[in-house]
Each structure stands twice: as C-alpha cells, then as structure tokens.
Design a protein around this motif. Structure first.
Motif, PDB file in Angstrom:
ATOM      1  N   ARG A 167      -5.517   5.247   8.885  1.00  0.00           N
ATOM      2  CA  ARG A 167      -4.688   5.076   7.683  1.00  0.00           C
ATOM      3  C   ARG A 167      -3.222   5.379   7.984  1.00  0.00           C
ATOM      4  O   ARG A 167      -2.322   4.749   7.431  1.00  0.00           O
ATOM      5  N   TYR A 168      -2.998   6.365   8.848  1.00  0.00           N
ATOM      6  CA  TYR A 168      -1.639   6.759   9.221  1.00  0.00           C
ATOM      7  C   TYR A 168      -1.585   6.903  10.735  1.00  0.00           C
ATOM      8  O   TYR A 168      -2.527   7.398  11.348  1.00  0.00           O
ATOM      9  N   PHE A 206      -6.228 -12.273   8.024  1.00  0.00           N
ATOM     10  CA  PHE A 206      -4.769 -12.292   8.125  1.00  0.00           C
ATOM     11  C   PHE A 206      -4.254 -10.888   8.420  1.00  0.00           C
ATOM     12  O   PHE A 206      -4.816  -9.890   7.952  1.00  0.00           O
ATOM     13  N   TYR A 261      -0.574  -8.784   7.898  1.00  0.00           N
ATOM     14  CA  TYR A 261       0.751  -8.782   7.286  1.00  0.00           C
ATOM     15  C   TYR A 261       1.454  -7.471   7.637  1.00  0.00           C
ATOM     16  O   TYR A 261       0.820  -6.448   7.833  1.00  0.00           O
ATOM     17  N   GLN A 310       4.405  -4.915   6.062  1.00  0.00           N
ATOM     18  CA  GLN A 310       5.170  -4.623   4.855  1.00  0.00           C
ATOM     19  C   GLN A 310       6.144  -3.489   5.124  1.00  0.00           C
ATOM     20  O   GLN A 310       5.730  -2.327   5.286  1.00  0.00           O
ATOM     21  N   GLN A 331       9.770  -3.855   0.466  1.00  0.00           N
ATOM     22  CA  GLN A 331       9.683  -5.307   0.624  1.00  0.00           C
ATOM     23  C   GLN A 331       8.263  -5.793   0.339  1.00  0.00           C
ATOM     24  O   GLN A 331       7.328  -4.999   0.254  1.00  0.00           O
ATOM     25  N   GLY A 332       8.139  -7.094   0.219  1.00  0.00           N
ATOM     26  CA  GLY A 332       6.808  -7.663   0.104  1.00  0.00           C
ATOM     27  C   GLY A 332       6.183  -7.830   1.480  1.00  0.00           C
ATOM     28  O   GLY A 332       6.872  -7.798   2.488  1.00  0.00           O
ATOM     29  N   PRO A 333       4.862  -7.998   1.518  1.00  0.00           N
ATOM     30  CA  PRO A 333       4.196  -8.230   2.809  1.00  0.00           C
ATOM     31  C   PRO A 333       4.711  -9.506   3.475  1.00  0.00           C
ATOM     32  O   PRO A 333       4.976 -10.501   2.805  1.00  0.00           O
ATOM     33  N   LEU A 346      -0.989  -4.532   6.938  1.00  0.00           N
ATOM     34  CA  LEU A 346      -2.081  -4.886   6.036  1.00  0.00           C
ATOM     35  C   LEU A 346      -2.953  -5.966   6.650  1.00  0.00           C
ATOM     36  O   LEU A 346      -2.452  -6.916   7.260  1.00  0.00           O
ATOM     37  N   PHE A 373      -7.418  -7.469   0.372  1.00  0.00           N
ATOM     38  CA  PHE A 373      -6.609  -6.682   1.301  1.00  0.00           C
ATOM     39  C   PHE A 373      -7.236  -5.320   1.546  1.00  0.00           C
ATOM     40  O   PHE A 373      -7.878  -4.736   0.671  1.00  0.00           O
ATOM     41  N   GLY A 374      -7.012  -4.808   2.741  1.00  0.00           N
ATOM     42  CA  GLY A 374      -7.317  -3.424   3.028  1.00  0.00           C
ATOM     43  C   GLY A 374      -6.192  -2.535   2.525  1.00  0.00           C
ATOM     44  O   GLY A 374      -5.178  -3.015   2.004  1.00  0.00           O
ATOM     45  N   SER A 375      -6.383  -1.227   2.668  1.00  0.00           N
ATOM     46  CA  SER A 375      -5.370  -0.275   2.191  1.00  0.00           C
ATOM     47  C   SER A 375      -4.209  -0.124   3.158  1.00  0.00           C
ATOM     48  O   SER A 375      -3.198   0.485   2.815  1.00  0.00           O
TER      49      SER A 375
END
Lengths: 114, 115
Positions: free
Chosen positions: B9-10, B33, B35, B37, B41-43, B91, B106-108
């Motif tokens: 996660r981090y 996919f 992405y 982010q 901003q957007g992904p 993401l 989407f995943g977290s």
C-alpha cells in the motif's frame, strides 16, 4: 495537452440541494464518458457513464448530461447527501486508441454540508 | 478475489533504488491497466494488458518503467533507478472484457514516495 478538463477544483453545497459538476473535453473522437468518485486512500469507484450517442443517462440520484456540440458533460446529484463528499473525476475513452484507456480530468472535490 | 488488490500500500524508496509494485486483478478479468496519479491530479494512463499481451505502453514515462503480466493474471510494475518525480500513487484497474464501457474496477493503489 489536457484533453479532459474539470475547471472547478472544489464545490460546496448544502445537504438536500443539487450538486452540479462540470467537465469539458477537446477530442471529438471520444465516444464514451464516465464519472468516478474517490474517497481518500481508496481507488476511484465507477459511478455512471454515457455513450456519445446519448445526451442523458440517469441512475437514481445521479444524472449525467452530454452536450456534444459544446464538448461538455455534467454530473447532477439530487438530492446531495453528506456521504457524497468525495473527489469526482470525469473520464473519456475512444479516440485514436481502442484499448479502452481512460483520459481523466483533474478532479473536483465536492463537500456536502449537513 | 472480490476486488483488485495492490501491494504494498505504501512504499518509501531512496532515489536510485529499484521498486516493484504488484497488482492482483479480479479473477478472470482480461483487461488490466496501470495508471499514475500525482498529487492533486487525475490518474494518467501508463500501460494496458489484454491477458498476457502488453498492447499499449504509450503512457510509460521513460525506459525506467517496465510492466509485465506473464500469465495473464498478476501484473508487476517495475521502476528502475527511482527519481523524485516518480513519487505518486500507482493505480491498477481491471475489467472483464477487452473494452469495458461500464467502468473498470480500481485497486486502492500503491503510494510511492522517493526520498
């Protein structure tokens, strides 16, 4: 080159009133548009979509409007609820790529006040 | 699984370090996919897989970025010699078909911080 733009970084509305989030795009080849909602520390969640052959799609409290001549879409939330407070992204697909990849706007943070 | 799972996660990496980010898509989903982010901003699209085939990698910002999905399920995004500008949330998203007009799951995300 920002193909999808959300010009309002934030929006605040009172519970029970209407929230209107706006999105503009530049690529006339986009054929599908989607709205995503994102809470902190979570991934975006799909909310509602619209095909370019339609001008309106409704799902419960959420309605998306598409104005192709203006290259503009909007998301209406009626009535707004405190749980709707989140970041909203519009996204578009189509154009030169048919892989389904999405082009996202920068997002609008919606705050619904009780 | 029930959703798209991403790990870690981090991640905090020192500049110049290599990192590997993992994505477990929903079982049976064909499309995957990645992405990126950035804050506020957007992904932004990085790359797309259909099963094990990487059909679009036009969004990868440099040759330091590499993605694979060797068996058509789990995918790994690798970043070599990380730079500060690589700091972002990464993401992963999956969908059942080649192109989903019903949105992707989407995943977290993995929040990468390069120090």
């Amino acid at each position: 080159d920002q193909q999808v733009k959300q010009n309002s970084p934030s929006l605040s509305v009172q519970e029970g009133r209407i929230s209107i989030l706006n999105c503009d795009y530049t690529n006339s080849m986009f054929d599908y548009f989607l709205w995503y909602k994102k809470y902190p520390a979570e991934g975006p969640t799909f909310l509602i979509s619209i095909s370019s052959i339609k001008d309106k799609n409704e799902d419960g409290r959420f309605t998306v409007f598409l104005n192709k001549s203006a290259k503009h879409l909007s998301l209406h939330i009626v009535p707004s609820q405190p749980g709707d407070s989140a970041v909203y992204f519009c996204a578009a697909s189509g154009g030169a790529s048919n892989t389904g990849k999405l082009i996202f706007g920068q997002g609008t943070t919606l705050q619904v006040k009780p | 699984g029930a959703g798209v799972s991403q790990s870690p996660r981090y991640k905090v990496a020192k500049r110049g370090q290599d990192v590997a980010l993992r994505c477990d898509p929903i079982s049976g989903h064909v499309s995957l996919f990645w992405y990126q982010q950035a804050l506020g901003q957007g992904p932004e699209f990085l790359t797309y897989f259909q099963n094990e085939a990487q059909l679009d990698k036009s969004g990868l910002p440099s040759d330091r970025f590499f993605a694979e999905r060797p068996e058509g399920s789990v995918s790994t995004l690798k970043i070599q010699r990380t730079q500060q500008e690589d700091s972002a949330v990464y993401l992963c998203a999956s969908s059942p078909g080649r192109r989903s007009n019903y949105g992707y799951t989407f995943g977290s995300g993995t929040r990468l911080t390069v120090v």
